[in-house]
Scaffold this motif. Structure first.
Motif, PDB file in Angstrom:
ATOM      1  N   PHE A  47      -9.525 -21.228 -12.073  1.00  0.00           N
ATOM      2  CA  PHE A  47     -10.058 -21.262 -10.698  1.00  0.00           C
ATOM      3  C   PHE A  47      -9.323 -20.245  -9.824  1.00  0.00           C
ATOM      4  CE2 PHE A  47     -11.900 -25.651 -11.387  1.00  0.00           C
ATOM      5  CZ  PHE A  47     -13.202 -25.285 -11.061  1.00  0.00           C
ATOM      6  N   SER A  48      -8.007 -20.122 -10.058  1.00  0.00           N
ATOM      7  CA  SER A  48      -7.198 -19.163  -9.298  1.00  0.00           C
ATOM      8  C   SER A  48      -7.587 -17.725  -9.619  1.00  0.00           C
ATOM      9  CB  SER A  48      -5.712 -19.374  -9.599  1.00  0.00           C
ATOM     10  OG  SER A  48      -5.273 -20.605  -9.094  1.00  0.00           O
ATOM     11  N   VAL A  49      -7.997 -17.474 -10.859  1.00  0.00           N
ATOM     12  CA  VAL A  49      -8.482 -16.137 -11.214  1.00  0.00           C
ATOM     13  C   VAL A  49      -9.722 -15.800 -10.392  1.00  0.00           C
ATOM     14  CG1 VAL A  49      -9.539 -14.763 -13.061  1.00  0.00           C
ATOM     15  CG2 VAL A  49      -7.500 -16.114 -13.535  1.00  0.00           C
ATOM     16  N   PHE A  50     -10.640 -16.773 -10.274  1.00  0.00           N
ATOM     17  CA  PHE A  50     -11.840 -16.552  -9.458  1.00  0.00           C
ATOM     18  C   PHE A  50     -11.481 -16.394  -7.977  1.00  0.00           C
ATOM     19  CE2 PHE A  50     -13.910 -18.744 -13.137  1.00  0.00           C
ATOM     20  CZ  PHE A  50     -14.715 -17.678 -13.526  1.00  0.00           C
ATOM     21  N   ALA A  51     -10.448 -17.133  -7.547  1.00  0.00           N
ATOM     22  CA  ALA A  51      -9.967 -16.985  -6.162  1.00  0.00           C
ATOM     23  C   ALA A  51      -9.393 -15.580  -5.955  1.00  0.00           C
ATOM     24  CB  ALA A  51      -8.899 -18.038  -5.856  1.00  0.00           C
ATOM     25  N   GLY A  52      -8.697 -15.062  -6.970  1.00  0.00           N
ATOM     26  CA  GLY A  52      -8.176 -13.698  -6.906  1.00  0.00           C
ATOM     27  C   GLY A  52      -9.294 -12.671  -6.805  1.00  0.00           C
ATOM     28  N   ILE A  53     -10.372 -12.900  -7.552  1.00  0.00           N
ATOM     29  CA  ILE A  53     -11.543 -12.013  -7.477  1.00  0.00           C
ATOM     30  C   ILE A  53     -12.146 -12.065  -6.072  1.00  0.00           C
ATOM     31  CG2 ILE A  53     -13.905 -11.657  -8.335  1.00  0.00           C
ATOM     32  CD1 ILE A  53     -12.890 -12.719 -11.071  1.00  0.00           C
ATOM     33  N   LEU A  54     -12.147 -13.275  -5.469  1.00  0.00           N
ATOM     34  CA  LEU A  54     -12.659 -13.422  -4.099  1.00  0.00           C
ATOM     35  C   LEU A  54     -11.802 -12.640  -3.110  1.00  0.00           C
ATOM     36  CD1 LEU A  54     -14.512 -14.804  -1.996  1.00  0.00           C
ATOM     37  CD2 LEU A  54     -12.911 -16.737  -1.999  1.00  0.00           C
ATOM     38  N   VAL A  55     -10.473 -12.762  -3.233  1.00  0.00           N
ATOM     39  CA  VAL A  55      -9.558 -12.023  -2.342  1.00  0.00           C
ATOM     40  C   VAL A  55      -9.738 -10.517  -2.523  1.00  0.00           C
ATOM     41  CG1 VAL A  55      -7.118 -11.541  -1.848  1.00  0.00           C
ATOM     42  CG2 VAL A  55      -7.865 -13.892  -2.218  1.00  0.00           C
ATOM     43  N   PHE A  56      -9.854 -10.072  -3.773  1.00  0.00           N
ATOM     44  CA  PHE A  56     -10.091  -8.652  -4.064  1.00  0.00           C
ATOM     45  C   PHE A  56     -11.396  -8.186  -3.414  1.00  0.00           C
ATOM     46  CE2 PHE A  56     -12.189  -5.443  -6.686  1.00  0.00           C
ATOM     47  CZ  PHE A  56     -11.219  -4.460  -6.772  1.00  0.00           C
ATOM     48  N   GLY A 106      -5.323  -9.607  -4.790  1.00  0.00           N
ATOM     49  CA  GLY A 106      -6.394 -10.087  -5.660  1.00  0.00           C
ATOM     50  C   GLY A 106      -6.167  -9.701  -7.114  1.00  0.00           C
ATOM     51  N   ILE A 107      -5.746  -8.437  -7.331  1.00  0.00           N
ATOM     52  CA  ILE A 107      -5.469  -7.962  -8.702  1.00  0.00           C
ATOM     53  C   ILE A 107      -4.292  -8.729  -9.301  1.00  0.00           C
ATOM     54  CG2 ILE A 107      -4.674  -5.972 -10.047  1.00  0.00           C
ATOM     55  CD1 ILE A 107      -6.219  -4.192  -8.015  1.00  0.00           C
ATOM     56  N   LEU A 108      -3.210  -8.887  -8.515  1.00  0.00           N
ATOM     57  CA  LEU A 108      -2.030  -9.610  -9.014  1.00  0.00           C
ATOM     58  C   LEU A 108      -2.354 -11.071  -9.310  1.00  0.00           C
ATOM     59  CD1 LEU A 108       0.825  -8.199  -6.725  1.00  0.00           C
ATOM     60  CD2 LEU A 108       0.439  -7.717  -9.147  1.00  0.00           C
ATOM     61  N   SER A 109      -3.185 -11.679  -8.456  1.00  0.00           N
ATOM     62  CA  SER A 109      -3.571 -13.084  -8.665  1.00  0.00           C
ATOM     63  C   SER A 109      -4.309 -13.254  -9.996  1.00  0.00           C
ATOM     64  CB  SER A 109      -4.451 -13.556  -7.509  1.00  0.00           C
ATOM     65  OG  SER A 109      -4.870 -14.886  -7.714  1.00  0.00           O
ATOM     66  N   CYS A 110      -5.223 -12.334 -10.283  1.00  0.00           N
ATOM     67  CA  CYS A 110      -5.959 -12.406 -11.557  1.00  0.00           C
ATOM     68  C   CYS A 110      -5.001 -12.259 -12.738  1.00  0.00           C
ATOM     69  CB  CYS A 110      -7.029 -11.316 -11.605  1.00  0.00           C
ATOM     70  SG  CYS A 110      -8.383 -11.569 -10.436  1.00  0.00           S
ATOM     71  N   LEU A 153      -5.806 -20.609   2.168  1.00  0.00           N
ATOM     72  CA  LEU A 153      -6.267 -21.649   1.234  1.00  0.00           C
ATOM     73  C   LEU A 153      -5.927 -21.262  -0.207  1.00  0.00           C
ATOM     74  CD1 LEU A 153      -9.770 -22.526   2.752  1.00  0.00           C
ATOM     75  CD2 LEU A 153      -7.720 -23.944   2.793  1.00  0.00           C
ATOM     76  N   VAL A 154      -6.117 -19.980  -0.526  1.00  0.00           N
ATOM     77  CA  VAL A 154      -5.755 -19.493  -1.864  1.00  0.00           C
ATOM     78  C   VAL A 154      -4.252 -19.651  -2.085  1.00  0.00           C
ATOM     79  CG1 VAL A 154      -5.629 -17.432  -3.340  1.00  0.00           C
ATOM     80  CG2 VAL A 154      -7.702 -17.896  -2.022  1.00  0.00           C
ATOM     81  N   TRP A 155      -3.474 -19.359  -1.042  1.00  0.00           N
ATOM     82  CA  TRP A 155      -2.007 -19.504  -1.133  1.00  0.00           C
ATOM     83  C   TRP A 155      -1.608 -20.951  -1.426  1.00  0.00           C
ATOM     84  CZ3 TRP A 155       1.183 -22.072   2.611  1.00  0.00           C
ATOM     85  CH2 TRP A 155       2.548 -21.959   2.369  1.00  0.00           C
ATOM     86  N   LEU A 156      -2.235 -21.909  -0.732  1.00  0.00           N
ATOM     87  CA  LEU A 156      -1.938 -23.326  -0.965  1.00  0.00           C
ATOM     88  C   LEU A 156      -2.295 -23.730  -2.403  1.00  0.00           C
ATOM     89  CD1 LEU A 156      -3.217 -24.873   2.397  1.00  0.00           C
ATOM     90  CD2 LEU A 156      -0.846 -24.747   1.628  1.00  0.00           C
ATOM     91  N   PHE A 157      -3.408 -23.199  -2.878  1.00  0.00           N
ATOM     92  CA  PHE A 157      -3.821 -23.496  -4.252  1.00  0.00           C
ATOM     93  C   PHE A 157      -2.830 -22.896  -5.251  1.00  0.00           C
ATOM     94  CE2 PHE A 157      -6.637 -23.196  -7.999  1.00  0.00           C
ATOM     95  CZ  PHE A 157      -7.107 -24.496  -8.018  1.00  0.00           C
ATOM     96  N   GLU A 158      -2.374 -21.668  -4.964  1.00  0.00           N
ATOM     97  CA  GLU A 158      -1.395 -21.003  -5.836  1.00  0.00           C
ATOM     98  C   GLU A 158      -0.069 -21.768  -5.858  1.00  0.00           C
ATOM     99  OE1 GLU A 158      -1.707 -18.516  -7.817  1.00  0.00           O
ATOM    100  OE2 GLU A 158      -3.488 -17.418  -7.206  1.00  0.00           O
TER     101      GLU A 158
END
Length: 354
Positions: free
Chosen positions: A26-35, A68-72, A271-276
Motif C-alpha cells: 500500500f505504501s508503494v502505491f502511496a509513493g506512486i501517488l506522491v510522485f 515518491g521514488i524513495l518511498s517505492c 497522511l502518507v507520513w503517518l502510514f509510513e
C-alpha cells in the motif's frame, strides 16, 4: 523499560509479517501517488514559468518526486523482508541489514515530514516570485517583435482569461506601463506626441487595459480604454460603478491556485507520513520479536518485541552520551595529529667536538 513492549507467539508473528507485507505494498502505491502529485505540480509550474521570477518554486515538486521514488524503493524492499521473515532460513540473510535499514527509514520519515511542512510554508516565497515575475511579464507584453519575448502577450492574455484576473495586483497596474507596442502607434498624431512628452521616460501611458481584462459576464460592452475618464462614456462613474473588468490581480489568483494545490498535497503527504511511521514501527516490532526468540530451533515459542529497548528518556540520554564520546574522540585524534606534526617539525641538535 522497553517502549511498546509486546509479547508474540508464532501465530502473531506470522500475522504481523503478513500485515506488514500488505501495508508495504500500500505504501508503494502511496509513493506512486506522491510522485504523481510532484510531477503534476511541476508541469503546472512550468506552464507559467514565464511569469515566475526564479526556479525556487520547483523545490516542492522536485522534493515530492524524490520522496515518491524513495518511498517505492524503501517499501518494496521492506515488503521483501516481511515476506522472507516467514521462512527462518531466508530471513537470516536480512538480519544484519535490518538495523541500518530501520535507521534509514527513520531519516526518510523525517524528510517526508519536512517536505509536507514545506508544502504549507511555501506561500510567502511563491508570493514574491509571482509578484516579480508578473511585473516583468507585463513589461514585455508589448514586445511582440522581440525574439524571446514575442510569446509574452499571448501568455499574459491567456493567463488573465483563464484565471479571471487583471494586472499584477489589479487592473490599475496596466496604467503604469506601456503595454501598446510602438509599432501600432501613430507618431504623427498630436495625442500620441503629447502623451509621450508628458511622461519622463518617454513612454506611451494610457488609462486602459488589454482586452483579456474584460469580464464577459458584464451586461455593458467592455470599457477597456479611458477607464478613469467619466466624460468619455455615457452614464459612467468608474469610482462608484462596478467595472466590467476583472478586479482581482493575477498574483492573488495564481497564489491562491498554487497554494491551495500545495496545501492539499501537503495534507496527503502528511497522511502518507503517518502510514509510513506505522509501517516502520511494525517492522521494528517484527525485527525485535524475531531476534528475541529464545530457541531458534523452536519457531513456535513465545518472544517479545519492542520499538525501543529502553524508555524514550534513557534512549535520548544514551544517544547524547554517544555523541559526546564521539566528539571527545575526534578532539583526541586532532590533538594527537597536532602533536605528531610539532615533533616532526623539530630538528635534532648536533654537537661537534673539536
Amino acid at each position: 523499560m522497553a517502549l511498546l513492549k509486546v509479547k508474540f507467539n508464532q501465530k502473531k508473528r506470522v500475522k504481523l509479517a503478513q500485515g506488514l507485507w500488505l501495508m508495504n505494498w500500500f505504501s508503494v502505491f502511496a509513493g506512486i501517488l506522491v510522485f504523481s502529485m510532484g510531477l503534476f505540480l511541476k508541469i503546472e509550474l512550468r506552464k507559467r514559468s514565464e511569469v515566475m521570477d526564479n526556479n525556487e518554486s520547483h523545490f516542492v515538486p522536485n522534493s515530492l518526486i524524490l520522496m515518491g521514488i524513495l518511498s517505492c524503493a524503501f517499501n518494496g524492499f521492506a515488503g521483501k523482508i516481511c515476506y522472507d521473515s516467514l521462512d527462518p532460513a531466508k530471513f537470516a540473510k536480512w538480519k544484519p541489514m535490518l538495523k541500518p535499514y530501520l535507521a534509514l527509514c527513520f531519516i526518510f520519515n523525517i524528510l517526508v515530514f519536512f517536505v509536507a511542512l514545506i508544502c504549507f510554508l511555501m506561500r510567502g516565497s511563491l508570493d514574491s516570485t509571482l509578484a516579480q515575475g508578473l511585473k516583468n511579464g507585463m513589461k514585455f507584453y508589448r514586445d511582440t517583435d522581440t525574439p524571446g519575448r514575442c510569446f509574452m502577450k499571448k501568455t499574459i492574455d491567456m493567463l488573465q482569461i483563464e484565471f479571471k484576473c487583471c494586472g499584477n495586483n489589479g487592473y490599475k497596474d496596466w496604467f503604469e506601463i506601456q503595454w501598446i507596442s510602438n509599432r501600432y502607434l501613430d507618431f504623427s498624431s498630436k495625442e500620441v506626441k503629447d502623451r509621450i512628452k508628458s511622461n519622463v521616460d518617454g513612454r506611451y501611458l494610457v488609462d486602459g487595459v488589454p482586452f483579456s481584462c474584460c469580464n464577459p459576464s458584464s451586461p455593458r460592452p467592455c470599457i477597456q480604454y479611458q477607464v478613469t475618464n467619466n466624460s468619455a462614456h455615457y452614464s459612467y462613474d468608474y469610482q462608484t460603478e462596478e467595472l466590467n473588468l476583472w478586479n482581482r490581480g493575477c498574483r492573488e489568483a495564481l497564489l491562491n491556485y498554487y497554494s491551495g494545490m500545495m496545501s492539499s498535497m501537503g495534507a496527503v503527504t502528511l497522511l502518507v507520513w503517518l502510514f509510513e511511521i506505522s509501517v516502520m514501527i511494525g517492522l521494528r516490532l517484527l525485527h525485535t520479536s524475531l531476534e528475541s526468540i529464545p530457541n531458534p530451533e523452536d519457531p513456535e515459542c513465545e518472544s517479545e518485541g519492542w520499538v525501543l529497548e529502553n524508555s524514550l528518556k534513557d534512549t535520548f540520554k544514551s544517544a547524547l552520551e554517544n555523541l559526546k564520546k564521539l566528539g571527545k574522540f575526534n578532539q583526541v585524534e586532532a590533538g594527537a595529529e597536532g602533536a605528531e606534526g610539532e615533533e616532526g617539525g623539530k630538528t635534532p641538535a648536533i654537537t661537534t667536538v673539536s
